[in-house]
Motif scaffolding. Structure first.
Motif, PDB file in Angstrom:
ATOM      1  N   VAL A  61       0.733  -1.182   0.214  1.00  0.00           N
ATOM      2  CA  VAL A  61       0.163   0.521  -0.088  1.00  0.00           C
ATOM      3  C   VAL A  61       0.612   1.270   0.303  1.00  0.00           C
ATOM      4  O   VAL A  61       0.757   2.234  -0.513  1.00  0.00           O
ATOM      5  CB  VAL A  61      -1.227  -0.169   0.841  1.00  0.00           C
ATOM      6  CG1 VAL A  61      -1.490   1.374   1.562  1.00  0.00           C
ATOM      7  CG2 VAL A  61      -2.036  -1.105   1.863  1.00  0.00           C
ATOM      8  N   ARG A  62       1.992   1.271   0.802  1.00  0.00           N
ATOM      9  CA  ARG A  62       2.511   2.089   0.733  1.00  0.00           C
ATOM     10  C   ARG A  62       3.513   2.929  -0.312  1.00  0.00           C
ATOM     11  O   ARG A  62       3.505   3.765  -1.122  1.00  0.00           O
ATOM     12  CB  ARG A  62       4.183   2.130   1.988  1.00  0.00           C
ATOM     13  CG  ARG A  62       3.135   2.415   3.575  1.00  0.00           C
ATOM     14  CD  ARG A  62       4.050   2.244   4.278  1.00  0.00           C
ATOM     15  NE  ARG A  62       3.537   1.839   5.563  1.00  0.00           N
ATOM     16  CZ  ARG A  62       4.518   1.923   6.679  1.00  0.00           C
ATOM     17  NH1 ARG A  62       5.968   1.764   6.240  1.00  0.00           N
ATOM     18  NH2 ARG A  62       3.954   2.499   8.309  1.00  0.00           N
ATOM     19  N   ALA A  63       4.142   1.455  -0.977  1.00  0.00           N
ATOM     20  CA  ALA A  63       4.478   1.311  -2.014  1.00  0.00           C
ATOM     21  C   ALA A  63       3.474   2.119  -3.431  1.00  0.00           C
ATOM     22  O   ALA A  63       4.003   3.253  -4.106  1.00  0.00           O
ATOM     23  CB  ALA A  63       5.035   0.559  -2.697  1.00  0.00           C
ATOM     24  N   PHE A  64       2.168   1.611  -3.491  1.00  0.00           N
ATOM     25  CA  PHE A  64       1.468   1.663  -4.103  1.00  0.00           C
ATOM     26  C   PHE A  64       1.495   3.643  -4.264  1.00  0.00           C
ATOM     27  O   PHE A  64       1.294   4.967  -5.639  1.00  0.00           O
ATOM     28  CB  PHE A  64       0.303   1.401  -3.825  1.00  0.00           C
ATOM     29  CG  PHE A  64      -1.049   1.887  -5.346  1.00  0.00           C
ATOM     30  CD1 PHE A  64      -0.833   1.382  -6.677  1.00  0.00           C
ATOM     31  CD2 PHE A  64      -2.247   3.092  -4.433  1.00  0.00           C
ATOM     32  CE1 PHE A  64      -2.313   2.016  -7.803  1.00  0.00           C
ATOM     33  CE2 PHE A  64      -3.210   2.791  -5.279  1.00  0.00           C
ATOM     34  CZ  PHE A  64      -2.736   2.575  -6.840  1.00  0.00           C
ATOM     35  N   LEU A  65       0.550   3.477  -3.349  1.00  0.00           N
ATOM     36  CA  LEU A  65       0.559   5.631  -2.426  1.00  0.00           C
ATOM     37  C   LEU A  65       1.931   6.190  -2.705  1.00  0.00           C
ATOM     38  O   LEU A  65       2.106   7.608  -3.389  1.00  0.00           O
ATOM     39  CB  LEU A  65       0.553   5.601  -0.930  1.00  0.00           C
ATOM     40  CG  LEU A  65      -0.980   5.009  -0.798  1.00  0.00           C
ATOM     41  CD1 LEU A  65      -0.921   5.338   0.527  1.00  0.00           C
ATOM     42  CD2 LEU A  65      -2.246   5.814  -1.680  1.00  0.00           C
ATOM     43  N   THR A  66       2.705   5.071  -2.550  1.00  0.00           N
ATOM     44  CA  THR A  66       4.351   6.818  -3.137  1.00  0.00           C
ATOM     45  C   THR A  66       4.097   6.803  -4.068  1.00  0.00           C
ATOM     46  O   THR A  66       5.053   7.821  -5.388  1.00  0.00           O
ATOM     47  CB  THR A  66       6.131   5.459  -2.514  1.00  0.00           C
ATOM     48  OG1 THR A  66       5.919   5.587  -1.306  1.00  0.00           O
ATOM     49  CG2 THR A  66       6.843   6.834  -2.839  1.00  0.00           C
ATOM     50  N   VAL A  67       4.567   5.773  -5.089  1.00  0.00           N
ATOM     51  CA  VAL A  67       4.491   6.184  -7.023  1.00  0.00           C
ATOM     52  C   VAL A  67       2.967   7.015  -6.964  1.00  0.00           C
ATOM     53  O   VAL A  67       3.524   7.935  -8.321  1.00  0.00           O
ATOM     54  CB  VAL A  67       3.945   4.638  -7.275  1.00  0.00           C
ATOM     55  CG1 VAL A  67       3.699   4.267  -8.794  1.00  0.00           C
ATOM     56  CG2 VAL A  67       4.909   3.823  -7.189  1.00  0.00           C
ATOM     57  N   VAL A  68       2.171   6.709  -6.486  1.00  0.00           N
ATOM     58  CA  VAL A  68       0.846   7.633  -7.473  1.00  0.00           C
ATOM     59  C   VAL A  68       1.187   8.718  -6.805  1.00  0.00           C
ATOM     60  O   VAL A  68       1.319  10.027  -7.267  1.00  0.00           O
ATOM     61  CB  VAL A  68      -0.443   7.653  -6.581  1.00  0.00           C
ATOM     62  CG1 VAL A  68      -1.207   8.577  -6.675  1.00  0.00           C
ATOM     63  CG2 VAL A  68      -0.643   6.159  -7.017  1.00  0.00           C
ATOM     64  N   PHE A  69       1.546   9.727  -6.025  1.00  0.00           N
ATOM     65  CA  PHE A  69       2.542  10.874  -5.289  1.00  0.00           C
ATOM     66  C   PHE A  69       3.540  11.282  -5.999  1.00  0.00           C
ATOM     67  O   PHE A  69       3.368  12.435  -6.570  1.00  0.00           O
ATOM     68  CB  PHE A  69       3.167  10.596  -3.438  1.00  0.00           C
ATOM     69  CG  PHE A  69       3.115  12.140  -3.043  1.00  0.00           C
ATOM     70  CD1 PHE A  69       1.951  12.734  -2.974  1.00  0.00           C
ATOM     71  CD2 PHE A  69       4.542  12.069  -2.790  1.00  0.00           C
ATOM     72  CE1 PHE A  69       2.886  14.264  -2.228  1.00  0.00           C
ATOM     73  CE2 PHE A  69       4.853  13.212  -2.650  1.00  0.00           C
ATOM     74  CZ  PHE A  69       4.114  13.972  -1.762  1.00  0.00           C
ATOM     75  N   LEU A  70       4.668  10.828  -6.165  1.00  0.00           N
ATOM     76  CA  LEU A  70       4.957  11.012  -7.119  1.00  0.00           C
ATOM     77  C   LEU A  70       4.726  11.433  -8.515  1.00  0.00           C
ATOM     78  O   LEU A  70       4.901  12.614  -9.412  1.00  0.00           O
ATOM     79  CB  LEU A  70       6.575   9.910  -7.489  1.00  0.00           C
ATOM     80  CG  LEU A  70       7.298   9.118  -6.158  1.00  0.00           C
ATOM     81  CD1 LEU A  70       8.514   8.485  -6.573  1.00  0.00           C
ATOM     82  CD2 LEU A  70       8.080  10.907  -6.036  1.00  0.00           C
ATOM     83  N   VAL A  71       3.623  10.489  -8.931  1.00  0.00           N
ATOM     84  CA  VAL A  71       2.977  10.875  -9.902  1.00  0.00           C
ATOM     85  C   VAL A  71       2.455  12.211 -10.172  1.00  0.00           C
ATOM     86  O   VAL A  71       2.782  12.607 -11.021  1.00  0.00           O
ATOM     87  CB  VAL A  71       2.058   9.586 -10.651  1.00  0.00           C
ATOM     88  CG1 VAL A  71       1.724  10.157 -12.369  1.00  0.00           C
ATOM     89  CG2 VAL A  71       3.180   8.700 -11.542  1.00  0.00           C
ATOM     90  N   ALA A  72       1.856  11.778  -9.045  1.00  0.00           N
ATOM     91  CA  ALA A  72       1.103  14.127  -8.711  1.00  0.00           C
ATOM     92  C   ALA A  72       2.102  14.639  -9.014  1.00  0.00           C
ATOM     93  O   ALA A  72       1.746  16.094  -9.501  1.00  0.00           O
ATOM     94  CB  ALA A  72       0.243  13.431  -7.771  1.00  0.00           C
TER      95      ALA A  72
END
Length: 396
Positions: free
Chosen positions: A98-109
């Motif tokens: 979950v953290r990895a997914f949220l991290t990727v989403v945050f970097l894309v944003a």
């Protein structure tokens, strides 16, 4: 003892999470169709806007749509249980994914957000007068670096990384780098000040300290000039900031001064009128503002006049051409009018107690040379040389 045999119940279309099988299939088809639509739209937008940034944004958008569609399908078909069971063999916790997914989403944003920030800065600076494209680009880079640094800090905090030790280490590293590269850092900060204070721009004719030339480039570290001898000079920005900067082309015109001396016996008003009329006939200078002639000072041999005139679009070539034309015109006008431009002069006098200064025009009698100790007498150079020559002949 009675044995009871249970028979399996007939097949019932049990809904997962309140959804029937038909609804699951429909949602899956809609999700896949939406995913294909996003991919096609991203490709079309990338083809319409050619460029590396557009292609990268299209790829990021398609990847994000694929991730979202995968999550939706997994939730609809209740496949997360099977997925967690498969991953449990690798001893991977769900929180990490979950953290990895949220991290990727945050970097894309963050990356997409910097694009919006770039367009917003360009739109704002275009409405602001006096801001160059170079300054707009520098502003965007500073904002972009600040956003990335803040994003890294947020991600480290999200992963429960102890930032205190990292900040202490960064502080010591900053001190060491600052001491080792203080001159370079000073030039960088001075470059930022120059870019926003804008004392000059590329193409301006400036004088920095004792350097005179045309600005060819302005970087974050140095400023480059091309002198009128064809030399390229690279000046550190801290040197530029510490010295006086004279911009001769900022206003679009430049006043030039030329001094000329006239004899003390000349009519000063007439000499001033002649010089002003002569400058009015020169084509290389501006007629408005009008050329002026003012008295400057009493010189050793002449009364000095200050000839003042203007040129437009200042450059070294136009300056020297106008100055040469004015000097030639005034010299010719003074020659025709009989106004004397005197050579350097000196007055020689003697003390009264010695009889003053007298020049002896009578030649000395042979065998009776004049002596320097006689009052008011002057010994001629040729007599001394002749005596010396005769002495040399006698020695021989």
């Amino acid at each position: 003892m009675t044995t009871t045999t249970s028979t399996p119940p007939p097949y019932v279309d049990v809904a997962v999470g309140g959804l029937s099988t038909a609804e699951q299939v429909a949602i899956s088809l809609v999700t896949v169709a939406a995913l294909l639509g996003v991919v096609l739209l991203s490709r079309r937008e990338s083809a319409r806007r050619e460029g590396r940034r557009s292609s990268l944004l299209a790829t990021v958008g398609a990847t994000a749509a694929l991730v979202v569609a995968t999550v939706v399908i997994v939730v609809v078909w209740d496949a997360e249980t099977t997925a967690w069971a498969a991953l449990s063999g690798f001893q991977v916790q769900a929180a990490m994914f979950v953290r990895a997914f949220l991290t990727v989403v945050f970097l894309v944003a963050v990356y997409v957000g910097t694009g919006f920030i770039h367009r917003g800065i360009e739109r704002f600076l275009k409405q602001t007068k006096g801001v160059t494209e170079h300054q707009a680009e520098v502003t965007y880079r500073i904002v972009q670096i600040s956003v990335y640094v803040l994003a890294v800090v947020v991600i480290l905090g999200f992963w429960n990384v102890n930032l205190s030790g990292l900040l202490i280490g960064a502080g010591f590293a900053g001190i060491v780098l600052g001491m080792a590269a203080r001159q370079t850092l000073g030039a960088v900060f001075a470059g930022l000040v120059l870019m926003f204070s804008r004392p000059f721009e590329i193409g301006d004719w400036v004088k920095v300290g004792d350097k005179d030339g045309i600005v060819t480039d302005i970087t974050i570290v140095n400023t480059r000039l091309q002198t009128f001898d064809g030399e390229y000079v690279m000046l550190p920005n801290d040197y530029v900031g510490a010295n006086e900067v004279i911009n001769r082309s900022r206003k679009g015109r430049l006043r030039i001064h030329v001094e000329v001396g006239v004899d003390y016996t000349s009519d000063i008003d007439r000499a001033m009128d002649i010089a002003k009329e002569a400058m009015g006939e020169v084509d290389d200078i501006l007629s408005v503002p009008r050329p002026q002639v003012v008295l400057k000072e009493f010189g050793d041999s002449a009364v000095l006049l200050d000839l003042r005139f203007w040129i437009d679009k200042p450059s070294a070539r136009r300056r020297w051409r106008a100055q040469t034309a004015v000097i030639g015109a005034v010299k010719s006008a003074y020659d025709e009018a009989g106004v004397k431009i005197p050579f350097p002069q000196r007055e020689v006098s003697g003390r009264a107690e010695t009889g003053g200064f007298r020049v002896n025009d009578q030649p000395s009698v042979a065998g009776e040379p004049e002596h320097a100790d006689q009052p008011g007498s002057a010994v001629r150079q040729d007599d001394e040389v002749s005596d010396a020559d005769e002495g040399d002949e006698t020695d021989e």
